[in-house]
Design an enzyme around this catalytic site. Sequence first.
Site, short mmCIF file in Angstrom:
data_model
loop_
_atom_site.label_atom_id
_atom_site.label_comp_id
_atom_site.label_asym_id
_atom_site.label_seq_id
_atom_site.Cartn_x
_atom_site.Cartn_y
_atom_site.Cartn_z
N GLY A 1 5.98 -4.02 11.19
CA GLY A 1 6.37 -5.40 10.93
C GLY A 1 5.83 -5.98 9.63
N GLN A 2 4.80 -5.38 9.07
CA GLN A 2 4.17 -5.97 7.90
C GLN A 2 5.11 -5.99 6.69
OE1 GLN A 2 0.38 -4.21 7.05
NE2 GLN A 2 -0.22 -5.80 5.61
N MET B 1 -5.27 -5.91 7.51
CA MET B 1 -5.39 -4.53 8.01
C MET B 1 -6.48 -4.44 9.09
SD MET B 1 -3.24 -2.41 6.64
CE MET B 1 -2.54 -1.66 5.18
N GLN C 1 6.21 -8.88 3.82
CA GLN C 1 6.06 -8.65 2.38
C GLN C 1 7.38 -8.85 1.63
OE1 GLN C 1 4.50 -4.76 3.09
NE2 GLN C 1 2.37 -5.38 2.85
N CYS D 1 0.82 -1.21 0.00
CA CYS D 1 0.00 0.00 0.00
C CYS D 1 0.85 1.26 0.00
CB CYS D 1 -0.94 0.01 1.20
SG CYS D 1 -0.10 -0.04 2.80
N ASN D 2 2.13 1.15 0.37
CA ASN D 2 2.99 2.32 0.46
C ASN D 2 4.09 2.38 -0.58
OD1 ASN D 2 1.70 3.50 2.64
ND2 ASN D 2 2.89 2.34 4.13
N ARG D 3 4.26 1.33 -1.37
CA ARG D 3 5.36 1.34 -2.34
C ARG D 3 5.10 0.35 -3.47
NH1 ARG D 3 9.88 1.57 0.04
NH2 ARG D 3 9.05 1.85 2.16
N SER E 1 9.80 2.76 6.02
CA SER E 1 8.34 2.71 6.06
C SER E 1 7.75 4.03 6.55
CB SER E 1 7.87 1.57 6.97
OG SER E 1 8.29 0.32 6.49
#
Length: 512
Positions: free
Chosen positions: A183-184, A267, A188, A118-120, A177
């Site tokens: 930790g997610q 999530m 990944q 979701c962030n990269r 992050s």
Amino acid sequence: LTASGLASAFTATSLSGGNFVNYRRDVTSGSQFGRPLAMVASQEVETNNPSTRRKKTKQERLDLASKGLDVHVVGLSIHHADVDVREKLAIPEATWNEASRQICSSGEVEEAAVLSTCNRFEVYYSASDPRTAMACVTNYLSERSGLPVSALRKNLFMLSGDDAVWHVMRVSGGLDSLIVGEGQILSQVRQCHLHSIEEDGCGGKVLSRLLNKAVKAGKRVRSETAISKGSVSISSAAVELSEMLCMQDLNLPFSEARLTAVGSGKMTRLLLTHLASRGLERFTILNRSLARPQELQEQFPDVDIEIKLMDDLWDVIGQSDIVYTATGCEDYLVDEILLEENGLAGGKPLMLVDIAVPRNVNEDCNDVPNVHAYNVDDLKAVVAKNTAMRQKEMIEAEILLKEEAYEFGTWRDSLSAIPTINQLQEKANSFREEELEKCTRKLSQNNNFNDKELEAVERLSRGIVNKLLHGPMSHLRKADEGSQTAIKELSDMFQLGEDKKSRGNNGKSRRR
């Protein structure tokens, strides 16, 4: 956001003539990984026809690993690309290998692995020609996103060599992050590694080794430092954000707000974990099916979880004060028109916190009276607080990451000795076989030895050669400042470069 002194500010250098924006991470403790970064002009990007070149087999990629392949990374992340750009490249984990195969299909890229969160969205790859490979990867990103290169280049970053290795280590360690130490991302990166070594993966020797080392580094950071203690996930940051803004937006204490989550994946589980630790008593989950919400009911027996199906979406939203959305849906679930059509415009205050990418909530919801919509890019206030609390742990984590990055670099440099080692083994084995043939011919003349005894002599000769070569080969594998000198000295000592020539001349003299 990172700690002062460690921080890595992404500085964009926009070059004239349409050249790529080059984001360089200047990490103080990673300064030893500071090779110049390659830059690729946007004009170099051409359409590649996958059918024009055969994809290399896994064995061919392994062979290329010893011929000077270097590691590169290109992508975009929450640090310098808005969510509306990131969501155009987001792909589900099930298709990561498919994307890697497409990138490698033209032949310019030898190894590739995709990481999409979701962030990269990042592509890790290795290639013998970095400029051509970069053009190939950028072309793929442009085609996939539907964005022209001119738009993509404002958001992309590209790192090469040791800078790319350092970046992968920081990503796995949770230092790159949005929520430092979460930790997610380690899970990944681990999945990225596991997919890269699957039968249909394109990891190869170098890239799979790097990703495996990054996973090890991430585990060390979390086990040997306190960086993962406390609120370290996007879900926990979303809870903190909604709690912080609850009185301002809803004129209601957070403890009295009616909470709902749309979706029942990881999530939502993390949301419930964080909320339960704060004494949450009631919660509503909206989902397309009942199975996963029922699993969450079992995991959180102290929370009264009400399960609703998506048919009740608008009824539940109308009864809620705060709605967290975290589904894998590629279309908007909530937008301005739908809110108005369902009578939620101008009614009681409503907070929408969207932590999904692609987004579930359209930003035009903020145009609706009494509706306050937030997405993952709005978590910066929580991020600043989180980062400030973890400065000491970040320093300790970077020391560990530097150790793991150095080990990978040492291994990578040792690959340059492989051709010399192979030549040395081939030459020694050639001499062994020649002398063994002479010996066995004499021993077999009078039937002095049977087959088993001759086999024992053969094993004896192989053992002697292996023991003699063990020392020189171990020395060659130790990559240090003098490794190239050692390779040259051994090559000259054993006349490895002249091996074929000398054997050819010896053969001619014998025939005369």
